[in-house]
Write a protein that holds these residues in place. Structure first.
Motif, PDB file in Angstrom:
ATOM      1  N   LYS A 110       0.837  -1.201   0.000  1.00 53.32           N
ATOM      2  CA  LYS A 110       0.000   0.000   0.000  1.00 53.32           C
ATOM      3  C   LYS A 110       0.874   1.254   0.000  1.00 53.32           C
ATOM      4  O   LYS A 110       0.636   2.200  -0.774  1.00 53.32           O
ATOM      5  CB  LYS A 110      -0.920  -0.006   1.215  1.00 53.32           C
ATOM      6  CG  LYS A 110      -1.807   1.222   1.326  1.00 53.32           C
ATOM      7  CD  LYS A 110      -2.675   1.171   2.581  1.00 53.32           C
ATOM      8  CE  LYS A 110      -3.510   2.444   2.723  1.00 53.32           C
ATOM      9  NZ  LYS A 110      -4.337   2.412   3.965  1.00 53.32           N
ATOM     10  N   ASP A 111       1.904   1.267   0.846  1.00 51.45           N
ATOM     11  CA  ASP A 111       2.823   2.412   0.895  1.00 51.45           C
ATOM     12  C   ASP A 111       3.577   2.575  -0.424  1.00 51.45           C
ATOM     13  O   ASP A 111       3.802   3.710  -0.894  1.00 51.45           O
ATOM     14  CB  ASP A 111       3.821   2.241   2.038  1.00 51.45           C
ATOM     15  CG  ASP A 111       3.159   2.331   3.399  1.00 51.45           C
ATOM     16  OD1 ASP A 111       2.022   2.826   3.481  1.00 51.45           O
ATOM     17  OD2 ASP A 111       3.779   1.894   4.395  1.00 51.45           O
ATOM     18  N   GLU A 114       1.392   4.190  -3.053  1.00 49.69           N
ATOM     19  CA  GLU A 114       1.255   5.624  -2.782  1.00 49.69           C
ATOM     20  C   GLU A 114       2.517   6.370  -3.192  1.00 49.69           C
ATOM     21  O   GLU A 114       2.451   7.484  -3.739  1.00 49.69           O
ATOM     22  CB  GLU A 114       0.959   5.846  -1.300  1.00 49.69           C
ATOM     23  CG  GLU A 114      -0.417   5.368  -0.853  1.00 49.69           C
ATOM     24  CD  GLU A 114      -0.641   5.553   0.634  1.00 49.69           C
ATOM     25  OE1 GLU A 114       0.328   5.966   1.331  1.00 49.69           O
ATOM     26  OE2 GLU A 114      -1.759   5.287   1.110  1.00 49.69           O
ATOM     27  N   ASN A 117       2.526   6.790  -6.899  1.00 49.34           N
ATOM     28  CA  ASN A 117       1.577   7.843  -7.282  1.00 49.34           C
ATOM     29  C   ASN A 117       2.180   9.229  -7.071  1.00 49.34           C
ATOM     30  O   ASN A 117       2.010  10.133  -7.902  1.00 49.34           O
ATOM     31  CB  ASN A 117       0.291   7.708  -6.477  1.00 49.34           C
ATOM     32  CG  ASN A 117      -0.498   6.462  -6.846  1.00 49.34           C
ATOM     33  OD1 ASN A 117      -0.329   5.899  -7.930  1.00 49.34           O
ATOM     34  ND2 ASN A 117      -1.354   6.009  -5.943  1.00 49.34           N
TER      35      ASN A 117
END
Length: 251
Positions: A110-111, A114, A117
């Motif tokens: 998940k990190d 991000e 992104n």
């Protein structure tokens, strides 16, 4: 041999190569911030993708590294590196409330997504992160993104997310085509620039000199060898006149 990114950059700066020479203080601070972001958010997921994910490790990473490591290190060094990667992930990210390995894996991916992104947002439509010229941040980011983008993994969770960010993919393709490829004719695909002619001439000259030296060595080995001549030793008698003898021997 220098293998760590920070050590490579420090070495190049000592050799008077600095890609950040024209950056402002603000851009320099941004560079440090994004490098820290990559190491904190993207690196754990990269380690997991290459070294911990079983299918990727068994089918890609271990055979890849073992083929380049001499025997007998190839038998156990890859496994040692895999265990060290897992231990690093658990030590840095396995703190409460993340107790199980599954929870840690979910969080690190998940990190990482991000982080990708944020990189994509920062790059935008520019060829590089700070305009039209590559800097330290571009080199650092490329080192993370290019292997993730190009290696064919059985498990492609993070790779699929990267390929949904077209500007980061274009960033990797541009750097690969500009700086890492030469076709058979010796021309660079980026602009079809010829390889430095002076370098080619220098290489040819060095090769000719090497061949000449080898021929001279062969001739010396084949030539007849004569023993060295013995020097004549002059003995002066105790009763002789030393000064008159030296005068006769002088030119």
């Amino acid at each position: 041999v220098i293998s760590q990114p920070a050590k490579i950059l420090n070495f190049l700066r000592k050799q008077k190569y600095n890609a950040d020479y024209e950056l402002s203080a603000r851009h320099g601070a941004d560079t440090l911030a994004y490098i820290a972001l990559l190491e904190e958010k993207l690196l754990p997921a990269m380690l997991h993708t290459f070294w911990v994910e079983v299918e990727n490790y068994c089918n890609v990473t271990r055979p890849w590294f073992a083929s380049r490591i001499p025997f007998p290190l190839s038998l156990y060094l890859s496994g040692k590196m895999s265990r060290e990667a897992l231990n690093r992930i658990l030590l840095t990210r396995g703190e409460p409330p993340l107790y199980s390995l599954a929870e840690v894996e979910e969080q690190i991916y998940k990190d990482a997504k991000e982080c990708l992104n944020l990189l994509s947002s920062r790059l935008g439509t520019s060829p590089f992160f700070f305009g039209n010229t590559p800097t330290t941040l571009d080199a650092f980011a490329f080192g993370f993104l290019a292997p993730l983008y190009k290696v064919h993994f059985p498990k492609v969770q993070l790779q699929e997310h990267l390929k949904q960010l077209p500007n980061l993919c274009r960033f990797c393709d541009d750097i690969l085509s500009c700086y890492f490829r030469l076709n058979v004719s010796g021309l660079s695909p980026a602009g079809q620039e010829p390889v430095d002619a002076n370098l080619q001439k220098l290489t040819q000259l060095v090769n000719k000199e090497s061949n000449l030296i080898e021929k001279m060595d062969d001739n010396l080995r084949k030539s007849p060898q004569r023993p060295p001549r013995k020097l004549t030793i002059l003995k002066l008698s105790a009763t002789g006149d030393e000064s008159s003898l030296l005068n006769r021997l002088s030119p």
